[in-house]
Design a protein around this motif. Sequence first.
Motif, PDB file in Angstrom:
ATOM      1  N   ALA A 119      17.809   0.137   0.898  1.00 10.71           N
ATOM      2  CA  ALA A 119      17.838   1.637   0.937  1.00 10.71           C
ATOM      3  C   ALA A 119      18.028   2.469   0.413  1.00 10.71           C
ATOM      4  O   ALA A 119      18.237   1.844  -0.831  1.00 10.71           O
ATOM      5  CB  ALA A 119      18.971   2.032   2.109  1.00 10.71           C
ATOM      6  N   ALA A 120      17.979   3.470  -0.103  1.00 19.66           N
ATOM      7  CA  ALA A 120      17.916   4.676  -1.618  1.00 19.66           C
ATOM      8  C   ALA A 120      20.032   4.666  -0.875  1.00 19.66           C
ATOM      9  O   ALA A 120      19.956   4.577  -0.331  1.00 19.66           O
ATOM     10  CB  ALA A 120      17.654   6.304  -0.917  1.00 19.66           C
ATOM     11  N   SER A 121      19.696   4.631  -2.393  1.00 19.31           N
ATOM     12  CA  SER A 121      21.466   4.715  -3.036  1.00 19.31           C
ATOM     13  C   SER A 121      22.368   5.908  -3.007  1.00 19.31           C
ATOM     14  O   SER A 121      20.539   7.042  -2.434  1.00 19.31           O
ATOM     15  CB  SER A 121      21.713   3.956  -4.241  1.00 19.31           C
ATOM     16  OG  SER A 121      21.104   5.315  -5.121  1.00 19.31           O
ATOM     17  N   ARG A 122      22.840   6.160  -2.865  1.00 22.82           N
ATOM     18  CA  ARG A 122      23.640   7.720  -2.129  1.00 22.82           C
ATOM     19  C   ARG A 122      23.150   8.768  -3.704  1.00 22.82           C
ATOM     20  O   ARG A 122      23.456   9.925  -3.060  1.00 22.82           O
ATOM     21  CB  ARG A 122      25.667   7.548  -2.298  1.00 22.82           C
ATOM     22  CG  ARG A 122      25.503   6.906  -1.717  1.00 22.82           C
ATOM     23  CD  ARG A 122      25.822   7.708  -0.129  1.00 22.82           C
ATOM     24  NE  ARG A 122      26.446   6.762   0.986  1.00 22.82           N
ATOM     25  CZ  ARG A 122      25.861   7.208   2.072  1.00 22.82           C
ATOM     26  NH1 ARG A 122      25.522   8.310   2.549  1.00 22.82           N
ATOM     27  NH2 ARG A 122      26.396   6.501   3.605  1.00 22.82           N
ATOM     28  N   GLY A 174       0.714  -1.060  -0.358  1.00 27.26           N
ATOM     29  CA  GLY A 174      -0.451   0.314  -0.582  1.00 27.26           C
ATOM     30  C   GLY A 174       0.362   1.189   0.163  1.00 27.26           C
ATOM     31  O   GLY A 174       0.788   2.187  -0.653  1.00 27.26           O
ATOM     32  N   TYR A 175       2.035   0.791   0.846  1.00 28.84           N
ATOM     33  CA  TYR A 175       2.998   2.262   0.598  1.00 28.84           C
ATOM     34  C   TYR A 175       3.796   3.033  -0.995  1.00 28.84           C
ATOM     35  O   TYR A 175       3.593   3.872  -0.649  1.00 28.84           O
ATOM     36  CB  TYR A 175       3.903   2.167   1.959  1.00 28.84           C
ATOM     37  CG  TYR A 175       5.422   2.941   1.548  1.00 28.84           C
ATOM     38  CD1 TYR A 175       5.209   4.028   1.936  1.00 28.84           C
ATOM     39  CD2 TYR A 175       6.394   2.040   1.095  1.00 28.84           C
ATOM     40  CE1 TYR A 175       6.639   5.013   1.641  1.00 28.84           C
ATOM     41  CE2 TYR A 175       7.699   2.686   0.360  1.00 28.84           C
ATOM     42  CZ  TYR A 175       7.080   4.196   0.723  1.00 28.84           C
ATOM     43  OH  TYR A 175       8.949   4.820   0.118  1.00 28.84           O
ATOM     44  N   ALA A 176       3.804   1.366  -1.160  1.00 28.83           N
ATOM     45  CA  ALA A 176       4.654   1.564  -2.576  1.00 28.83           C
ATOM     46  C   ALA A 176       3.747   2.214  -3.772  1.00 28.83           C
ATOM     47  O   ALA A 176       3.857   3.011  -4.398  1.00 28.83           O
ATOM     48  CB  ALA A 176       4.786   0.107  -2.988  1.00 28.83           C
ATOM     49  N   LEU A 236      11.746   6.927   2.400  1.00 33.17           N
ATOM     50  CA  LEU A 236      12.640   6.895   1.402  1.00 33.17           C
ATOM     51  C   LEU A 236      14.222   6.340   1.835  1.00 33.17           C
ATOM     52  O   LEU A 236      15.014   5.073   1.440  1.00 33.17           O
ATOM     53  CB  LEU A 236      13.045   7.408   0.886  1.00 33.17           C
ATOM     54  CG  LEU A 236      11.550   7.515  -0.870  1.00 33.17           C
ATOM     55  CD1 LEU A 236      12.178   9.219  -1.593  1.00 33.17           C
ATOM     56  CD2 LEU A 236      11.804   6.384  -0.828  1.00 33.17           C
ATOM     57  N   ARG A 237      14.211   6.689   3.938  1.00 31.64           N
ATOM     58  CA  ARG A 237      15.724   6.554   3.647  1.00 31.64           C
ATOM     59  C   ARG A 237      15.631   6.304   5.040  1.00 31.64           C
ATOM     60  O   ARG A 237      16.952   5.862   5.628  1.00 31.64           O
ATOM     61  CB  ARG A 237      16.137   8.013   3.995  1.00 31.64           C
ATOM     62  CG  ARG A 237      16.313   9.384   3.037  1.00 31.64           C
ATOM     63  CD  ARG A 237      16.980  10.438   3.172  1.00 31.64           C
ATOM     64  NE  ARG A 237      18.942  10.978   2.993  1.00 31.64           N
ATOM     65  CZ  ARG A 237      19.704  10.571   4.239  1.00 31.64           C
ATOM     66  NH1 ARG A 237      18.829  10.262   5.786  1.00 31.64           N
ATOM     67  NH2 ARG A 237      20.734   9.830   4.601  1.00 31.64           N
ATOM     68  N   THR A 240      13.667   3.935  -6.444  1.00 26.68           N
ATOM     69  CA  THR A 240      13.917   3.619  -4.964  1.00 26.68           C
ATOM     70  C   THR A 240      12.738   3.895  -4.365  1.00 26.68           C
ATOM     71  O   THR A 240      12.574   2.917  -3.395  1.00 26.68           O
ATOM     72  CB  THR A 240      14.336   5.650  -4.357  1.00 26.68           C
ATOM     73  OG1 THR A 240      15.221   5.649  -5.280  1.00 26.68           O
ATOM     74  CG2 THR A 240      14.913   5.305  -3.444  1.00 26.68           C
ATOM     75  N   LEU A 241      11.423   3.791  -3.998  1.00 24.10           N
ATOM     76  CA  LEU A 241       9.954   3.845  -3.803  1.00 24.10           C
ATOM     77  C   LEU A 241       9.882   2.436  -4.041  1.00 24.10           C
ATOM     78  O   LEU A 241       9.549   1.802  -3.164  1.00 24.10           O
ATOM     79  CB  LEU A 241       8.688   5.058  -4.106  1.00 24.10           C
ATOM     80  CG  LEU A 241       7.542   4.276  -3.467  1.00 24.10           C
ATOM     81  CD1 LEU A 241       7.452   5.231  -2.508  1.00 24.10           C
ATOM     82  CD2 LEU A 241       6.326   5.285  -4.921  1.00 24.10           C
ATOM     83  N   TRP A 242      10.140   1.914  -4.838  1.00 28.59           N
ATOM     84  CA  TRP A 242       9.466  -0.149  -5.120  1.00 28.59           C
ATOM     85  C   TRP A 242      10.898  -0.496  -4.370  1.00 28.59           C
ATOM     86  O   TRP A 242      10.781  -1.967  -3.477  1.00 28.59           O
ATOM     87  CB  TRP A 242       8.958   0.090  -6.124  1.00 28.59           C
ATOM     88  CG  TRP A 242       7.897   0.162  -6.854  1.00 28.59           C
ATOM     89  CD1 TRP A 242       7.923   1.008  -7.143  1.00 28.59           C
ATOM     90  CD2 TRP A 242       6.283  -0.189  -6.421  1.00 28.59           C
ATOM     91  NE1 TRP A 242       6.409   2.064  -7.534  1.00 28.59           N
ATOM     92  CE2 TRP A 242       5.744   0.504  -6.447  1.00 28.59           C
ATOM     93  CE3 TRP A 242       5.940  -1.920  -5.827  1.00 28.59           C
ATOM     94  CZ2 TRP A 242       4.524   0.546  -6.828  1.00 28.59           C
ATOM     95  CZ3 TRP A 242       4.789  -2.283  -5.730  1.00 28.59           C
ATOM     96  CH2 TRP A 242       4.379  -1.103  -6.402  1.00 28.59           C
ATOM     97  N   ARG A 243      11.934  -0.272  -4.142  1.00 31.18           N
ATOM     98  CA  ARG A 243      12.930  -0.775  -3.234  1.00 31.18           C
ATOM     99  C   ARG A 243      13.169  -0.345  -1.884  1.00 31.18           C
ATOM    100  O   ARG A 243      13.120  -1.690  -0.988  1.00 31.18           O
ATOM    101  CB  ARG A 243      14.605  -0.603  -3.608  1.00 31.18           C
ATOM    102  CG  ARG A 243      14.647  -0.772  -5.427  1.00 31.18           C
ATOM    103  CD  ARG A 243      16.609   0.040  -5.851  1.00 31.18           C
ATOM    104  NE  ARG A 243      17.217   0.354  -4.252  1.00 31.18           N
ATOM    105  CZ  ARG A 243      17.760  -1.207  -4.813  1.00 31.18           C
ATOM    106  NH1 ARG A 243      18.280  -1.943  -5.668  1.00 31.18           N
ATOM    107  NH2 ARG A 243      18.794  -0.762  -3.981  1.00 31.18           N
TER     108      ARG A 243
END
Length: 409
Positions: free
Chosen positions: A355-358, A296-298, A405-406, A346-349
Amino acid sequence: MTHPCSPSHPRLYTALLLILLLFGLLPSAHASVANAPGANIEVSLITYGPGETYWERFGHDAIELRDSASGEAINFNYGVFDFNEANFFLNFARGRMHYLMDAAPSDLDERFYVESGRSVTRQPLTMSADQAAALRDFLLWNLRPENAGYNYDYYADNCTTRVRDALNEALGGVIKTQLGARAGGMTYRQQTDRLMSAQPWLMLVMDLGLGPYADQPLTAWQESFLPEVLQARLREIRIDNGHGATQPLLQGEQLISPNRLEAPPVVAPDLRLPLALSGLLLAILIVLTRRWWPTGYALLGTVYLLAAGVVGLILLALWTLTTHHSAWGNANLLLFNPLAFLLLPTLWRARRGFAASRFMDGVIVVQLLAIVIAVLLHLRSGVVQQNQPWLLFALPCWLAMAWSLRRNR
């Protein structure tokens, strides 16, 4: 965006006959507006109230010329457009709107609005014989096919400003002189929100798309882009009576037909609380679904990011690719912009615990900095874009999105 004037109803056959008569191309058995002496011409402003359709919400008006000898009365208006014109919608999107002047017998013109339930008001104006004749000659010249078209602008050059300007020119500039020295009551944005409030979603879209141009302080002359404002402001105008004193421009005011539709509110709705609560609710849902319902979040985050990105593309296009100057320099582009598209993977990851990439951390920081810049722009002195409702909506949403996301980091 829509336009502040509603067009007259289709009447091509009648209009053609009228043009032929006015220009003497058909024999006329009696005197008419076209050949009447100035002393016989009675000039009135006809104002029509707002209608139900979105393009009718701002009302409409016309100049009526009446020959007191024959009784012939003609309404001249500047609110005609054609949906079937080549590339109409493409030109509309680009801000290249082609409008036309039109004329019709007064009773035919007014009957349409009466049957639609819209108010019709006549305001007879005081004009000398020379002024009335000069106005008549100008309107007939303007009605010619080669002169009838003009490039429409929502606020600066529409069907009401054309009527206002024609009357002002005939009166030697007295209307602009007096109204230009007086402050207006509302901004373009406030008037737009007020009159479009019957269609809330369209009102929100228009408010989102208007830039700082719509928030500049207006004079009474500028605010007279609206029919009802011009109608009210003409009550204040005084002209020289030829004896060293002044007299009212208006000889009176006659309500031909009352309004039978729901009238627009007197003031613009305050959008700050509704949009602030909506943004807070969406932020809470993002946080809760991130913790308890990843799918649901995604999905929720995808809807928000797609909407933000699409809105950003539209705002950017309005600024760079169109002549809609009322949408230029829109600070809402800092709140909703194409950077949102970059965050979708990033949202779906994040849904799967990654975690989000740099690089994505950097995108998030840039978006948060854009929010800060939008707030600072709003706090600076001078003419500021009144986008507090959208700031209040976007701020909690982006904070919640950045946290979600973080979170795994």
